[in-house]
Design a protein around this motif. Sequence first.
Motif, PDB file in Angstrom:
ATOM      1  N   THR A   1      -7.792  -4.021  -5.684  1.00 50.06           N
ATOM      2  CA  THR A   1      -8.215  -2.628  -5.593  1.00 50.06           C
ATOM      3  C   THR A   1      -7.280  -1.792  -6.445  1.00 50.06           C
ATOM      4  N   ASN A   2      -7.729  -0.639  -6.848  1.00 46.52           N
ATOM      5  CA  ASN A   2      -6.889   0.272  -7.599  1.00 46.52           C
ATOM      6  C   ASN A   2      -5.837   0.841  -6.656  1.00 46.52           C
ATOM      7  N   GLU A   3      -4.593   0.905  -7.119  1.00 45.82           N
ATOM      8  CA  GLU A   3      -3.523   1.391  -6.243  1.00 45.82           C
ATOM      9  C   GLU A   3      -3.725   2.840  -5.818  1.00 45.82           C
ATOM     10  N   LYS A   4      -4.565   3.589  -6.531  1.00 47.42           N
ATOM     11  CA  LYS A   4      -4.824   4.977  -6.164  1.00 47.42           C
ATOM     12  C   LYS A   4      -5.930   5.107  -5.107  1.00 47.42           C
ATOM     13  N   MET A   5      -6.570   4.002  -4.759  1.00 46.72           N
ATOM     14  CA  MET A   5      -7.553   3.998  -3.669  1.00 46.72           C
ATOM     15  C   MET A   5      -6.779   3.665  -2.394  1.00 46.72           C
ATOM     16  N   VAL A   6      -5.951   4.618  -1.973  1.00 39.71           N
ATOM     17  CA  VAL A   6      -4.949   4.367  -0.940  1.00 39.71           C
ATOM     18  C   VAL A   6      -5.521   3.913   0.396  1.00 39.71           C
ATOM     19  N   GLU A   7      -6.726   4.351   0.746  1.00 39.59           N
ATOM     20  CA  GLU A   7      -7.283   3.902   2.027  1.00 39.59           C
ATOM     21  C   GLU A   7      -7.523   2.395   2.030  1.00 39.59           C
TER      22      GLU A   7
ATOM     23  N   TYR B 298      -7.547  -3.295   3.912  1.00 41.02           N
ATOM     24  CA  TYR B 298      -7.571  -4.744   3.718  1.00 41.02           C
ATOM     25  C   TYR B 298      -6.568  -5.480   4.608  1.00 41.02           C
ATOM     26  N   PRO B 299      -5.345  -4.976   4.796  1.00 38.69           N
ATOM     27  CA  PRO B 299      -4.464  -5.652   5.756  1.00 38.69           C
ATOM     28  C   PRO B 299      -5.028  -5.673   7.179  1.00 38.69           C
ATOM     29  N   ARG B 300      -5.746  -4.627   7.575  1.00 39.36           N
ATOM     30  CA  ARG B 300      -6.367  -4.625   8.912  1.00 39.36           C
ATOM     31  C   ARG B 300      -7.442  -5.705   9.029  1.00 39.36           C
ATOM     32  N   LEU B 301      -8.007  -6.118   7.893  1.00 42.99           N
ATOM     33  CA  LEU B 301      -9.034  -7.164   7.885  1.00 42.99           C
ATOM     34  C   LEU B 301      -8.429  -8.547   7.667  1.00 42.99           C
ATOM     35  N   GLY B 302      -7.100  -8.629   7.682  1.00 43.70           N
ATOM     36  CA  GLY B 302      -6.438  -9.928   7.564  1.00 43.70           C
ATOM     37  C   GLY B 302      -5.994 -10.304   6.164  1.00 43.70           C
ATOM     38  N   TYR B 303      -6.079  -9.382   5.222  1.00 46.44           N
ATOM     39  CA  TYR B 303      -5.666  -9.658   3.845  1.00 46.44           C
ATOM     40  C   TYR B 303      -4.199  -9.281   3.656  1.00 46.44           C
ATOM     41  N   ALA B 304      -3.478 -10.105   2.899  1.00 43.62           N
ATOM     42  CA  ALA B 304      -2.076  -9.847   2.597  1.00 43.62           C
ATOM     43  C   ALA B 304      -1.929  -9.487   1.122  1.00 43.62           C
TER      44      ALA B 304
ATOM     45  N   ARG C 240      -3.557  -2.252 -10.393  1.00 45.74           N
ATOM     46  CA  ARG C 240      -4.280  -2.959  -9.340  1.00 45.74           C
ATOM     47  C   ARG C 240      -3.343  -3.613  -8.335  1.00 45.74           C
ATOM     48  N   VAL C 241      -3.816  -3.637  -7.093  1.00 46.41           N
ATOM     49  CA  VAL C 241      -3.116  -4.306  -6.015  1.00 46.41           C
ATOM     50  C   VAL C 241      -4.004  -5.480  -5.593  1.00 46.41           C
ATOM     51  N   TYR C 242      -3.420  -6.673  -5.595  1.00 44.31           N
ATOM     52  CA  TYR C 242      -4.150  -7.897  -5.266  1.00 44.31           C
ATOM     53  C   TYR C 242      -3.876  -8.314  -3.832  1.00 44.31           C
ATOM     54  N   PHE C 243      -4.936  -8.754  -3.162  1.00 49.30           N
ATOM     55  CA  PHE C 243      -4.857  -9.212  -1.780  1.00 49.30           C
ATOM     56  C   PHE C 243      -5.470 -10.595  -1.665  1.00 49.30           C
ATOM     57  N   GLU C 244      -5.039 -11.324  -0.632  1.00 49.63           N
ATOM     58  CA  GLU C 244      -5.593 -12.640  -0.355  1.00 49.63           C
ATOM     59  C   GLU C 244      -5.709 -12.815   1.154  1.00 49.63           C
ATOM     60  N   LYS C 245      -6.783 -13.486   1.560  1.00 50.49           N
ATOM     61  CA  LYS C 245      -6.956 -13.860   2.961  1.00 50.49           C
ATOM     62  C   LYS C 245      -7.208 -15.355   3.009  1.00 50.49           C
ATOM     63  N   ILE C 246      -6.380 -16.043   3.764  1.00 53.57           N
ATOM     64  CA  ILE C 246      -6.570 -17.474   3.965  1.00 53.57           C
ATOM     65  C   ILE C 246      -7.633 -17.613   5.072  1.00 53.57           C
ATOM     66  N   ILE C 247      -8.706 -18.334   4.753  1.00 52.34           N
ATOM     67  CA  ILE C 247      -9.837 -18.405   5.691  1.00 52.34           C
ATOM     68  C   ILE C 247     -10.081 -19.800   6.236  1.00 52.34           C
ATOM     69  N   GLY C 248      -9.357 -20.795   5.749  1.00 57.88           N
ATOM     70  CA  GLY C 248      -9.600 -22.170   6.178  1.00 57.88           C
ATOM     71  C   GLY C 248     -10.765 -22.751   5.398  1.00 57.88           C
TER      72      GLY C 248
END
Length: 151
Positions: A110-116, A121-127, A139-147
């Motif tokens: 996501t764009n770092e200026k899309m602060v919400e 994403y962390p509330r949805l389990g993304y780091a 850009r800020v990159y996130f990942e969620k391990i889902i199995g």
Amino acid sequence: MIRRANPADEATIRDCAEQAYRRYVPIIGRKPAPMVVDFAAQIKAGHVHVAVDGDTFQGFIVFFPKGDHMLLENVAVLPSAAGRGIGRSLIGFCEEQARRGGFTAVRLYTNEKMVENLTLYPRLGYAEVARRTEHGFSRVYFEKIIGGPGA
């Protein structure tokens, strides 16, 4: 209901992206990447799914396999449908498709200026895993391990 997008959905998807992202234009200083992508090509490739309530379009998501993970490239909901869990449902759908495909992670940026998004994403389990500037966007990159399958 979530279904694969078809060519007849393109104008509605583009309009949804315009409505969902236009508030960021003054903040970023130009149109965010999700407003200027080739939706026709993404639809043709089978990467776009839409959320509908009966015949009423609610939002869309773009995702596809990339290497060892599923890349969630874009998710947008019409402002008139916001706050009903449609975005979460679309993201959950992407995660389930990733599991079914044998992937163990979903990645997104996501764009770092899309602060919400930086708190959503962390509330949805993304780091958060990285920050980079690409194509002039911070850009800020996130990942969620889902199995894997059946997880």
